[in-house]
Design a protein around this motif. Structure first.
Motif: not given
Length: 241
Positions: A184-193, A199-202, A206-216
């Protein structure tokens, strides 16, 4: 001859001394002939003491001194017992404080050792990953691009208590699914950004790397809440963070 100076007595000691005096007077009255008894024998106005009789004043003085000595001994014994009890209580308090301090230091050392082990494990995992060329790094995710790698990365940067709060938060948001998407909202990833492109700032992966999502996610939590536990407390109260 001057009279001996007697110690100053308390009110209770005076009552005891008065009782002793009264007992002595009654004894003397029994032993002394009646004042109105008639005796034809010549009398001597001076009191005659037999060798076995002791003056009443000496008796009272001796009783008084004995009483004062007894009371002083009792008072000293009570004071000594009080000091001993106070010293034992103080020793117990010091022992309890020393034990608590030792347990606290032991707990801190154990936590520091656990953090050091997590950091060593994370570094070992990173070192064991095969190096890729610059082109490969641009086109394919690194070997650390796994959820377990993201977990290790987070654990190496915080205490176990903070990591537990972070784990609870991510579990509620995405179930530790790095590709979780809110329909419904389009939130994405581990943290539902929201949007996920934040998450591109990290990192561009960011779409495929959980570690990048974790850094963000860690950066976001630090800037907005301070610690993972603060973020988790907010989530529990509001259902979002």
């Amino acid at each position: 001859m001057s009279r001996p100076k007697l110690p100053v007595l308390s009110w209770r000691q005076c009552r005891i001394a008065a009782a002793l005096l009264l007992a002595g007077l009654l004894t003397a009255a029994v032993l002394t002939p009646q004042a109105d008894a008639k005796d034809d024998r010549p009398r001597d106005d001076k009191a005659v003491l037999t060798p076995t009789m002791t003056p009443l004043g000496d008796i009272l003085r001796d009783d008084h001194l004995s009483l004062v000595t007894t009371l002083n001994l009792q008072s000293e014994a009570q004071a000594t017992a009080h000091r001993r009890a106070a010293a034992e209580a103080a020793a117990k308090r010091r022992a309890a404080q020393a034990k608590a301090a030792a347990e606290h230091r032991a707990k801190q050392r154990a936590e520091q050792r656990a953090q050091a082990k997590r950091r060593v494990a994370a570094k070992a995992e990173h070192s064991a990953q095969p190096r890729a060329s610059r082109t490969q790094r641009r086109t394919a995710p690194a070997q650390s691009a796994t959820v377990s790698g993201a977990r290790a990365y987070a654990q190496s940067r915080m205490s176990q208590a903070q990591y537990q709060c972070l784990s609870s938060l991510v579990s509620r948001e995405s179930g530790w699914n790095s590709r979780a998407t809110n329909p419904s909202s389009g939130a994405y990833g581990l943290f539902q950004a929201l949007p996920g492109s934040k998450m591109a700032s990290a990192g561009s992966d960011w779409r495929s790397n959980p570690r990048t999502q974790m850094r963000w996610g860690l950066s976001y939590i630090q800037s907005r809440y301070g610690t993972p536990c603060d973020a988790w407390n907010f989530w529990q109260k509001n259902g979002w963070y």
